[in-house]
Design an enzyme around this catalytic site. Structure first.
Site, mmCIF file in Angstrom:
data_model
loop_
_atom_site.group_PDB
_atom_site.id
_atom_site.type_symbol
_atom_site.label_atom_id
_atom_site.label_comp_id
_atom_site.label_asym_id
_atom_site.label_seq_id
_atom_site.Cartn_x
_atom_site.Cartn_y
_atom_site.Cartn_z
ATOM 1 N N ILE A 25 -91.936 53.380 109.210
ATOM 2 C CA ILE A 25 -91.410 54.201 110.147
ATOM 3 C C ILE A 25 -90.052 53.388 110.581
ATOM 4 O O ILE A 25 -90.185 52.127 110.507
ATOM 5 C CB ILE A 25 -92.218 54.037 111.537
ATOM 6 C CG1 ILE A 25 -93.491 54.793 111.063
ATOM 7 C CG2 ILE A 25 -91.439 54.777 112.664
ATOM 8 C CD1 ILE A 25 -93.259 56.305 110.983
ATOM 9 N N GLU A 26 -88.920 54.105 110.737
ATOM 10 C CA GLU A 26 -87.741 53.261 111.152
ATOM 11 C C GLU A 26 -87.760 52.138 112.101
ATOM 12 O O GLU A 26 -86.837 51.375 112.258
ATOM 13 C CB GLU A 26 -86.504 54.049 111.077
ATOM 14 C CG GLU A 26 -86.537 54.975 112.329
ATOM 15 C CD GLU A 26 -87.202 56.308 112.007
ATOM 16 O OE1 GLU A 26 -86.808 57.469 112.612
ATOM 17 O OE2 GLU A 26 -88.088 56.632 111.130
#
Length: 516
Positions: free
Chosen positions: A321-322
């Site tokens: 996930i960023e």
């Protein structure tokens, strides 16, 4: 030397017209006490006013919190955000944007973080290829979200025969950040927080040109009582500290497995119901390969780990996930942006560098609107302003891009009977249209990069062909003409080898996926 002051005193350090940058993500690292006091000050005294409010990620987990604290006419002159209130279209700030009562810009999230980093480091700004030929490009919309927003904040420059987007360095008068603790030297640590969200870069961006940093924390501690790797902002960057004066129950608490302190068994207590969303997730799962580094976007794709657990393929994949975590199970605790049992947690700046360098194998993202050419609009449509978020960076160099969503939205009802999909009621809004309101993903650019694009819905699977969308698969029980082609307002190519989707997708038992 830093000072510990009250929330009310902190607000007095912010002046009319200041450029304020706030770091957080929904309720992660949300400096809620300071934002609350800011709103109270404006409502009681009319100041500070005419602020420029900047945020790489949308803040606020509940209505009326986060960015919505600023949703009063005259409070804010300009917004610059990486993402906006996609979950609740009636969020107050979004209404002000639609009503042209505030200037508003949308920058790609990774570009925003990089620009903060470069600003703090004294660089002239940011040159990036991310966002070219999308809404971020000034030849398209330049990130402007409404008619009252006129000024260009991004330019197209040519260097070494190649085009780049150029953003000037930011002006940050006030940085508002949040941590867990402050020690006697003013150092801010994150021992109870699952992500760091670029707080160091933001603090440095403010201090580089004489701005101030206000940090909200939960407690004061003795220096050296927290592991030095958990100290994220040095005290020399911190001017004022606010100890959280509001009810501690309002502060998010995270399981130790999310913080990385323990490894918790992943137990699937209940299988995901077999509905239209699970159909999409299962079809996505069939595109995965053993060892893939997989990015997950907000929306339907965020639930892919549940299918991976159900199919016992979790250990064959690495999710990312960023917002920081790599490995583990994103979203398992019910919060998007964190993961249980992560292998590592990077700062968002580092994650986006990883993505734009092409290290992802595949990304699975939501889709708001798609046109006949395969272009995708995820940032603004109908009565929703979602913003690009990390979308532009995620798709920049990733070889395989899966766009996922239902065929129609707003009331779509389906059922699955005896392995067949039945459309009971179409949604009010078509998601595949001949024209769309903007471009977040430019299909022509993706084609030039030889990226593979798939568009997966509950009833049909499309790929990006030479001219646009190509129908490759349809769900059992679906009539191609009635349920797909007649529902489109454009002609779409039907592949010569079009086939039914894998029948296992529409059965209640496990599919028995084996990744290779």
């Amino acid at each position: 030397m830093f000072q510990i002051i009250s929330g009310k005193e902190a607000i007095k350090k912010i002046n009319k017209g200041d450029h304020v940058c706030i770091i957080g993500n929904l309720n992660l690292l949300e400096p809620e006490t300071i934002l609350y006091e800011l709103e109270q000050s404006f409502l009681e005294s009319g100041g500070p006013s005419d602020l420029t409010v900047m945020f790489p990620v949308f803040l606020g987990s509940m209505e009326g919190r986060g960015v919505d604290y600023f949703a009063h006419e005259g409070f804010v002159k300009r917004l610059i955000g990486g993402s906006f209130a996609s979950m609740l279209p009636n969020r107050k700030m979004n209404e002000l944007i639609f009503e042209n009562k505030v200037e508003a810009y949308n920058l790609p999230m990774g570009s925003f973080y990089s620009l903060l980093k470069n600003t703090g480091a004294g660089q002239p700004g940011l040159f990036t290829g991310v966002g070219l030929h999308t809404q971020a490009d000034p030849r398209y919309n330049g990130g402007r979200l409404n008619e009252v927003t006129k000024e260009e904040i991004v330019e197209v420059k040519e260097l070494d025969g190649q085009e780049w987007l150029y953003y000037k360095r930011l002006k940050v008068d006030v940085a508002i950040i949040r941590g867990t603790s402050v020690d006697e030297k003013g150092n801010i640590s994150l021992e109870d927080e699952p992500t760091s969200q670029g707080i160091f870069a933001t603090a440095l961006a403010a201090k580089n040109k004489g701005g101030i940093v206000i940090a909200q924390v939960r407690r004061k501690i003795i220096s050296g009582s927290v592991h030095p790797r958990l100290v994220m902002v040095p005290g020399r960057l911190v001017d004022y500290v606010v100890i959280d004066e509001r009810d501690e129950a309002q502060v998010s608490k995270h399981p130790k497995s999310v913080l990385g302190d323990v490894r918790q068994p992943i137990e699937l207590k209940q299988t995901v119901p077999l509905d239209q969303r699970k159909v999409i997730l299962r079809r996505i799962a069939l595109e995965l390969k053993k060892g893939d580094l997989v990015n997950l976007g907000f929306g339907i794709p965020a639930n892919l780990p549940a299918v991976a657990v159900e199919e016992d393929i979790l250990n064959d994949l690495v999710f990312s996930i960023e917002h920081g975590p790599i490995g583990g199970v994103p979203g398992w605790s019910g919060v998007f942006g964190v993961a249980m049992n992560p292998d590592m947690v990077l700062d968002s700046n580092s994650v986006f560098d990883l993505y734009t360098a092409g290290m992802l194998n595949i990304t699975c993202l939501g889709m708001g609107e798609v046109d006949q050419y395969g272009n995708v609009n995820n940032h603004k449509f109908k009565n929703i302003i979602a913003g690009t978020g990390g979308f532009n960076e995620i798709v920049y160099s990733t070889p395989k891009i899966v766009l996922a969503g239902t065929f129609t939205a707003g009331g779509l009802k389906t059922s699955i009977v005896d392995g067949k999909l039945i459309i009971e009621k179409e949604g009010k809004h078509k998601k595949l249209n001949s024209t769309i309101e903007g471009i977040t993903l430019n299909a022509s650019v993706a084609r030039q990069k030889h990226q593979q694009l798939m568009y997966i819905t509950e009833r049909a699977v499309f790929i990006l062909g030479e001219k646009g969308l190509v129908l490759k698969e349809f769900a059992p029980g679906i009539d191609i003409k009635r349920d797909i082609l007649d529902e489109l307002d454009f002609e779409v190519e039907v592949a010569g080898d079009v086939k039914e989707m894998d029948s296992r997708i529409f059965r209640p038992e496990r599919m028995g996926i084996q990744l290779v």
